[in-house]
Design an enzyme around this catalytic site. Sequence first.
Site, PDB file in Angstrom:
ATOM      1  N   LYS A 107       0.809  -1.217   0.000  1.00 18.70           N
ATOM      2  CA  LYS A 107       0.000   0.000   0.000  1.00 18.70           C
ATOM      3  C   LYS A 107       0.845   1.273   0.000  1.00 18.70           C
ATOM      4  CE  LYS A 107      -4.095  -2.149   1.991  1.00 18.70           C
ATOM      5  NZ  LYS A 107      -3.622  -3.545   2.213  1.00 18.70           N
TER       6      LYS A 107
HETATM    7  C1  LIG Z   1      -4.431  -4.589   1.655  1.00 20.13           C
HETATM    8  C2  LIG Z   1      -3.694  -5.874   1.547  1.00 20.13           C
HETATM    9  C3  LIG Z   1      -4.134  -6.906   0.693  1.00 20.13           C
HETATM   10  C4  LIG Z   1      -5.408  -6.824  -0.105  1.00 20.13           C
HETATM   11  O1  LIG Z   1      -5.367  -5.880  -1.128  1.00 20.13           O
HETATM   12  P1  LIG Z   1      -6.736  -5.407  -1.833  1.00 20.13           P
HETATM   13  O2  LIG Z   1      -6.333  -4.368  -2.800  1.00 20.13           O
HETATM   14  O3  LIG Z   1      -7.596  -4.857  -0.724  1.00 20.13           O
HETATM   15  O4  LIG Z   1      -7.344  -6.595  -2.451  1.00 20.13           O
HETATM   16  C5  LIG Z   1      -3.358  -8.051   0.596  1.00 20.13           C
HETATM   17  N1  LIG Z   1      -2.238  -8.203   1.331  1.00 20.13           N
HETATM   18  C6  LIG Z   1      -1.795  -7.237   2.165  1.00 20.13           C
HETATM   19  C7  LIG Z   1      -0.561  -7.483   2.964  1.00 20.13           C
HETATM   20  C8  LIG Z   1      -2.499  -6.052   2.315  1.00 20.13           C
HETATM   21  O5  LIG Z   1      -2.060  -5.117   3.167  1.00 20.13           O
END
Ligand SMILES: *Cc1c(COP(=O)(O)O)cnc(C)c1O
Length: 429
Positions: A107
């Site tokens: 993210k």
């Molecule tokens: C947020 C997250 C996900 C999921 O991603 P999405 O875009 O919500 O599908 C998967 N793995 C980790 C470690 C995350 O922080």
Amino acid sequence: MKYYSLNRKAPNTSFADAVVRGLAPDKGLYFPESITPLDTSFFETIEDKSNAEIAFEAIKQFIVPEIPEVVLRTIVEETLNFDFPVVNINKNISTLELFHGPTMAFKDVGARFMARCLGYFNTDNTNEVTVLVATSGDTGGAVANGFLGVKGVNVVILYPSGKVSDIQEKQLTTLGQNITALEVDGVFDDCQDMVKSAFMDKELTSKMQLTSANSINIARWLPQLFYYLFAYKQLKSKHKDIAFSIPSGNFGNICAGMVAQKLGLPVQQFIAANNANDTVVSYMNTECYEPKRSVQTISNAMDVGNPSNFIRIQELHDNNFKTLKANLSSFSYSDDETKAALLELYKVHNYIADPHGAVGYLGAKAYLQNNDAHVVFVETAHPTKFLDVVEDVIETTVALPPQIEAVMDKEKLAIAIESYEELKRFLLQ
Ligand SMILES: *Cc1c(COP(=O)(O)O)cnc(C)c1O
């Protein structure tokens, strides 16, 4: 580029307005009016380009001229100042590591990009915004870090007291400046409810511009399309038919991959890899979409019962189930299967994954049972972010990377709150 609301009851709007609002006034998600494929020469010469060049070319049509080209180039360069390596696992499987950013969560890219866009919109100090986020762990750290020091943007993060890991708490609470952490006496859902109350509180929203920083926000969602181009750049000389297995929760990341595909990226198949939260897997089997309450798992960033970006995925496939079914495979796995996969990756392939990546690996293997392809599973977090589970399963200690080490000794600064009234008082002061 204009953006429309997927509920189709709000006016079309600009990129800036869509970013500042987060959700459209009719509560719909924003979606770009058009997606124009890139020139075939872009893909033919992709290995000669830097990541920043690739990203700039790919996202330009969605943002320029609202953000001028020169500014967008800088935003992209600053956002992407770390690596996105593809690591080989075996003949048919690789992993795309998205955890080399400052908080070691994928993210980071979306948060850094969105922060810089908001910073640009506030260049003349007239558009101050407050970003309000509830976090169960990973989002908060990435958002806090991404927005640190951005002028005109105040970030308020709500997290459940005692319910996030030590590492995650340190990442949230030690930055200072324009970042405030509120430690909520409650669980994640209480934090989420307080944030929702704030967005619906007319008194509050008449006095300040509030926005969100989760993947419903286009400025956090769209830049995730870069990852798939970076993987292709590294793999195209070695493999022809590439598929992506993506551990999915809110389906923002996988949906961004599908935007890259619309831009012309050759992708044989998208594989949604899920934990026990299998709303989409059920839908793909029954054509009947039934949101469920989320259940807790060891891959907790994917504990989502009603994935908010699935509606964008449907839109990308013309809301046609058959078209979607041809492009998307989906599988769901229990915690025991996930642990076995972590162990297999370690013992057989000498690779330490995190629980989310392990679910992605299982999705890759399942797809390969009936298909011939090279599958890239996406590693969304560094294993130390889920240290307890990982060390427990592989029975080895995992060294803390420097980014994590650096925050562990810093002092925690958080304001304890117990109710929505306290949140509101804080925001208005
Ligand atoms: C947020 C997250 C996900 C999921 O991603 P999405 O875009 O919500 O599908 C998967 N793995 C980790 C470690 C995350 O922080």
